[in-house]
Scaffold this motif. Structure first.
Motif, short mmCIF file in Angstrom:
data_model
loop_
_atom_site.label_atom_id
_atom_site.label_comp_id
_atom_site.label_asym_id
_atom_site.label_seq_id
_atom_site.Cartn_x
_atom_site.Cartn_y
_atom_site.Cartn_z
N ASN A 119 0.80 -1.22 0.00
CA ASN A 119 0.00 0.00 0.00
C ASN A 119 0.84 1.28 0.00
OD1 ASN A 119 -2.89 -1.05 0.33
ND2 ASN A 119 -1.82 -2.12 1.99
N ARG A 120 2.16 1.11 -0.07
CA ARG A 120 3.09 2.24 -0.09
C ARG A 120 2.94 3.14 1.15
NH1 ARG A 120 5.81 3.67 -4.97
NH2 ARG A 120 5.36 2.18 -6.64
N TRP A 121 2.64 2.52 2.28
CA TRP A 121 2.60 3.29 3.52
C TRP A 121 4.01 3.73 3.92
CZ3 TRP A 121 -0.86 -1.01 5.97
CH2 TRP A 121 -2.16 -0.87 5.48
N VAL A 122 4.99 2.89 3.56
CA VAL A 122 6.39 3.25 3.78
C VAL A 122 7.18 2.93 2.51
CG1 VAL A 122 6.31 2.77 6.26
CG2 VAL A 122 7.06 0.98 4.68
N THR A 123 8.31 3.60 2.38
CA THR A 123 9.29 3.19 1.38
C THR A 123 10.29 2.32 2.12
OG1 THR A 123 9.06 5.20 0.05
CG2 THR A 123 11.10 3.95 -0.20
N LEU A 124 10.23 1.03 1.85
CA LEU A 124 11.10 0.08 2.56
C LEU A 124 12.43 -0.05 1.84
CD1 LEU A 124 11.60 -2.15 4.71
CD2 LEU A 124 10.62 -3.77 3.04
N ILE A 125 13.50 0.17 2.59
CA ILE A 125 14.84 -0.12 2.09
C ILE A 125 15.44 -1.13 3.05
CG2 ILE A 125 17.09 0.80 1.48
CD1 ILE A 125 15.85 3.46 0.93
#
Length: 461
Positions: A145-151
């Motif tokens: 849901n693109r709640w965060v940009t995960l790296i």
């Protein structure tokens, strides 16, 4: 307190007291252009460039990125730069200490921040391979849901350590070990720049070379060792990070070894001669010196393969297989684990029975060829597959060995100029003793000597 507040507090403390932060933190790049190495990931239009909004608009990169590479290659740095460039909340978690509870707290905070302030969140998750399947599953809704940009960062192969749903939703970027030129430039910047050591010390060439050997492609290790050496020098009232100060600070002796000079060849020669002399302990000593000095493991593996044929040969035909297997292992796993394969091969070769008969044999044959002792191939051995060959007598009177008892035909194979010459003179060491007996029996049969009694007719090994 939420994890991002811890991060914000730490960053604020470092901003107010920069000298209190480790040198590796102070020298952390602030933009992608300051990143050392990894140029294959930083080309114009690359996913990382797009992630920080360098495509003419806002961020348009992937919502999840997996950074895979050895320690100290810049995984944390890239995540930090992305957060700075996008003005996003930056939250850092380590899979060693965090769990599902902490991940959910970050995700909830990200949704609140996005709704209330319109601010994106970058979640940097270090060592994601340490998360269980269930813990990695907890990240999926936030990524989807693109709640965060995960790296996420890992030193392990993500195809084995990251669940397939997360892997399929992420862009995998492979980081490479930093080159010596990359690290050299970083060290010199750290010495000169105000946020680094501000020119308080000098770094002589021999000390710089020692740091490069210690680093092993790891920028964090290089900067940490530099900081320790500079601290030791300044504590003694010196303005030069001498080799002695470095050795004292990092508790690591500087190996006198020049990879482009005499030491490179002298130590390599000593390694091979110790193997040839069957001194396993001396061989391991020289191997350790080469490894500690940062010698290219592929160079060591090549020398071992040569030794396996030149010094052991048919006395132990498996020696070459061992050396080749070690070379393949080196190519696949690299240091530090490659040291084990190199050690195994060195021990095997040093303790193997020795013979240079194969080496002498080919050199003797080459000497005759170079002296002009070649001559035409005997007619019965010539190729018969082209039109007119049979009319020329090619293949006539050739005896097919498989049709004969013992599989050996008493016929001439060598040209007249070298017929009867013996190039291979086997020793009586190790497995070659058996081959020596076979060679004598076969040569006798080729001469047409009467066959031995039944049970001694085999021509093979």
């Amino acid at each position: 307190m939420e994890p991002d507040l811890f991060t914000a507090a730490a960053e604020d403390r470092q901003a107010r007291e920069p000298s209190a932060s480790p040198l590796a933190v102070r020298m952390r790049p602030r933009t992608l252009d300051e990143v050392v190495g990894q140029q294959h990931l930083l080309r114009p239009g690359s996913p990382l460039r797009r992630l920080v909004g360098e495509n003419g608009g806002g961020p348009a990169g992937p919502s999840s990125v997996l950074l895979w590479g050895p320690p100290g290659t810049g995984k944390t740095t890239l995540a930090y730069v992305v957060s700075q460039a996008t003005d996003a909340r930056f939250v850092e978690l380590s899979a060693i200490t965090a769990g599902v509870k902490e991940v959910r707290a970050v995700i909830d905070g990200a949704r609140r921040s996005s709704g209330a302030y319109g601010k994106d969140t970058v979640l940097f998750l270090d060592e994601i391979h340490r998360f269980s399947k269930a813990q990695q599953d907890s990240l999926l809704p936030a990524v989807e849901n693109r709640w965060v940009t995960l790296i996420a960062a890992t030193t392990e192969n993500p195809y084995f350590s990251v669940i397939s749903p997360l892997l399929s939703r992420s862009l995998l970027l492979t980081l490479e070990p930093l080159t010596e030129d990359d690290l050299r430039g970083l060290l010199r910047r750290a010495v000169a720049e105000e946020r680094g050591l501000g020119g308080a010390v000098r770094l002589p060439g021999e000390s710089e070379a020692h740091l490069l050997r210690l680093a092993g492609g790891d920028a964090r290790r290089a900067l940490t060792a530099l900081e320790a050496g500079a601290g030791a020098a300044l504590a003694k009232g010196e303005d030069t990070v001498s080799l002695a100060s470095l050795e004292e600070a990092v508790d690591r002796a500087a190996v006198k070894y020049d990879r482009d000079g005499d030491q490179h060849y002298d130590v390599a020669s000593a390694l091979i001669k110790s193997i040839r002399g069957s001194d396993v302990d001396a061989a391991l000593h020289y191997l350790a010196r080469m490894i500690e000095a940062g010698e290219d493991p592929r160079f060591i593996a090549r020398r071992l393969m040569i030794s396996a044929s030149e010094d052991i040969g048919m006395a132990d035909p498996t020696a070459l297989q061992t050396a080749v297997a070690a070379a393949q292992a080196v190519a696949m796993i690299g240091f530090p684990e490659a040291r084990i394969a190199l050690s195994q091969a060195t021990v095997a070769l040093a303790l193997a029975p020795k013979s240079n008969a194969a080496y002498l044999a080919i050199d003797a044959a080459l000497a005759d060829v170079r002296a002009g002792l070649a001559g035409p191939v005997p007619p019965h051995l010539r190729d018969t597959h082209y039109k007119g060959a049979q009319q020329l007598g090619h293949g006539r009177e050739y005896q097919y060995p498989h049709d004969l008892p013992g599989g050996i035909a008493a016929q001439q194979y060598a040209p007249d100029a070298v017929h009867g010459k013996r190039y291979y003179e086997p020793t009586r060491y190790g497995a070659e003793a058996r081959y020596a007996e076979v060679a004598e029996r076969v040569r006798a049969r080729l001469r047409g000597d009467p066959p031995r009694p039944a049970g001694e007719e085999t021509g093979g090994a």
